[in-house]
Scaffold this active site. Structure first.
Site, short mmCIF file in Angstrom:
data_model
loop_
_atom_site.label_atom_id
_atom_site.label_comp_id
_atom_site.label_asym_id
_atom_site.label_seq_id
_atom_site.Cartn_x
_atom_site.Cartn_y
_atom_site.Cartn_z
N LYS A 16 1.00 36.33 4.91
CA LYS A 16 0.71 35.07 4.59
C LYS A 16 -0.92 34.91 5.17
CE LYS A 16 2.12 30.64 5.98
NZ LYS A 16 3.25 29.64 6.78
N SER A 17 -1.20 35.50 6.33
CA SER A 17 -2.70 35.39 6.90
C SER A 17 -3.49 35.91 6.11
CB SER A 17 -2.75 35.76 8.26
OG SER A 17 -1.87 35.14 9.22
N ARG A 21 -7.04 34.10 3.54
CA ARG A 21 -8.37 34.62 3.85
C ARG A 21 -8.83 35.20 2.71
NH1 ARG A 21 -5.56 34.17 8.49
NH2 ARG A 21 -6.70 33.88 10.30
N SER A 161 -7.14 32.02 19.92
CA SER A 161 -6.50 31.66 18.78
C SER A 161 -7.46 32.08 17.77
CB SER A 161 -7.05 29.95 18.98
OG SER A 161 -6.65 29.44 17.63
N ASP A 313 3.97 34.16 15.92
CA ASP A 313 4.70 33.68 15.02
C ASP A 313 6.22 34.13 14.99
OD1 ASP A 313 2.77 31.91 14.11
OD2 ASP A 313 1.94 33.09 12.98
N LYS A 340 3.69 24.09 17.09
CA LYS A 340 3.91 24.46 15.90
C LYS A 340 4.46 23.32 14.79
CE LYS A 340 2.02 28.77 16.44
NZ LYS A 340 0.96 29.37 15.43
N ARG A 389 10.47 28.81 10.32
CA ARG A 389 10.79 30.05 11.02
C ARG A 389 12.07 29.73 11.83
NH1 ARG A 389 6.68 33.60 9.99
NH2 ARG A 389 4.53 32.55 9.74
#
Length: 440
Positions: A16-17, A21, A161, A313, A340, A389
């Protein structure tokens, strides 16, 4: 009755990350990029829609995605508000991109995202010259007026972060001069790796144990083809399920194992899990392996807060594993989980207690006394508070519960892992859960 063992070979969706990007950087390049393995969940599609609104062409081409970028410095003024849905990554990283362009944009989100704090991103981007008008409490919806040219800065992250770091580096792409981000604790480095893949120099230097990342702008991005590895966060749920369900022997193919993302697997190893990394390789600059996971008895551990950024996560899945261990697992340094998609500490503590686990909750973590490998009672209904999640974690716990687990909603899973229920069904041979009802 508990579900059958997890067996065979499966492949989870793209990371996902990295998917977020890839779309953003391809949209900022000049020319055509092809992305293979993109996660097609709602959050990533939110990013695709936003990049179109800013001038990039983003289209699906069979199994791949084609992006014709608009180039750094030439973003278009969006015609309407940019709806971020439930995606905090989309919101924070796009704020960075817009901050150094001479455009104005409104960012909105759903009820859950609109409760999540944006101040940690607003502060450094404001120092670079962008002007923000957020809702009370520093949340969405907000207006952002970018500044072109923006002002370079050196900024030390007050808390680890990757999203804040990434937002600053993305703003630096269209900022004359050198911008430096200082990380007291290293976070996931997908942004730096992918910027380099698109031809942007990101200098990294360790100074007195801190990481200094510097980018000199304005910088042009060259188009490139990206292959997205499997999402380690998505794989985590299947790794935990195979660990806690007797008789399991499951291979999860093509899992990204970026050091900034693989903390869960290091913790599971410490707890006694049987996870074998096979066919280690690199794809697009990211380390990848196939994971063979067999059932194994777990032991409780005290988790070092220093590992938290590399598995932030994955804690909902880890909490489920801890509920089946022998002994007590103690976590701390998890303040970020309070803000979150839900308060993941409070929500998971309540959910685990409801299905028979013994859980103590404190300000920044949980203490979970495991069952010694015995199935939990199950039951419900469990409120997952629209948190994908939490919903997936309860589905994993249901695999080793006596009576199954009733949850109030699993539709939220589509934001990050469409097809989760079908893949779990395939691995266990059990019927998939309905949108509201029993998972087992």
């Amino acid at each position: 009755m508990p579900a059958g063992p997890l067996t065979g070979r499966i492949r989870v969706p793209g990371d996902k990350s990295i998917s977020h990007r890839a779309l953003m950087l391809a949209g900022l390049a000049v020319g055509r990029s092809r992305i293979s393995g993109l996660l097609e969940g709602e959050d990533v599609l939110t990013t695709a829609t936003a990049m179109r609104a800013l001038g990039a062409t983003v289209e699906r081409d069979g199994a791949d995605w084609i992006v014709d970028g608009i180039g750094v410095g030439t973003l278009l003024q969006p015609d309407a508000a940019l709806d971020m849905g439930n995606s905090g990554t989309s919101a924070r990283l796009l704020m960075g991109i817009i901050a150094s362009h001479g455009i104005t944009a409104a960012l909105t989100g759903d009820a859950s995202l609109s409760r999540r704090p944006m101040a940690r991103v607003i502060e450094p981007l404001g120092l670079m010259g962008a002007h923000f008008t957020p809702s009370p409490g520093g949340t969405l919806p907000l207006m952002i007026e970018g500044l072109q040219p923006a002002v370079p800065l050196t900024y030390r992250l007050p808390v680890p972060s990757a999203q804040v770091k990434s937002a600053i580096l993305l703003a630096a792409l269209n900022t004359p001069g050198t911008t430096t981000v200082i990380e007291p604790v290293a976070t996931r480095d997908h942004t730096e790796r992918m910027l380099r893949a698109f031809g942007v120099a990101v200098d990294a230097e360790t100074v007195d144990v801190e990481m200094h990342l510097s980018l000199t702008g304005p910088a042009d991005l060259s188009p490139c083809d990206i292959t997205v590895p499997g999402d380690p966060s998505a794989a985590a749920f299947f790794a935990v399920a195979a660990t806690i369900v007797p008789g399991s022997d499951l291979v999860i193919e093509n899992v990204g194992l970026n050091p900034g993302r693989s903390g869960l697997y290091r913790v599971l190893d410490e707890m006694g899990a049987a996870i074998d990394l096979q066919d280690r390789r690199e794809i697009g600059g990211e380390p990848v392996a196939d994971l063979q996971v067999r059932h194994a008895p777990l032991r409780g551990v005290t988790i070092d807060p220093a590992i938290v950024p590399s598995m932030i996560d994955e804690f909902p899945a880890l909490f489920v594993a801890a509920a089946f261990a022998t002994g007590t697992t103690i976590t701390s340094g998890l303040d970020e989980l309070r803000v979150k998609e839900s308060d993941r500490l409070g929500t998971m503590a309540q959910a685990l207690r409801a299905i028979g686990a013994r859980v103590g909750e404190h300000a920044d973590g949980l203490a979970i006394e495991g069952s010694g490998g015995r199935p939990l009672a199950g039951g419900g209904p469990i409120e997952v508070r629209h948190d994908h999640r939490i919903a997936m974690s309860m589905a994993v716990a249901a695999c080793a519960s006596e009576a199954g687990i009733e949850v109030d909603d699993i539709s939220c899973i589509a934001t990050s892992f469409p097809g989760f229920a079908a893949l779990l069904d395939r691995a266990t041979g059990e019927p998939p859960p309905s949108p509201s009802g029993t998972t087992s």
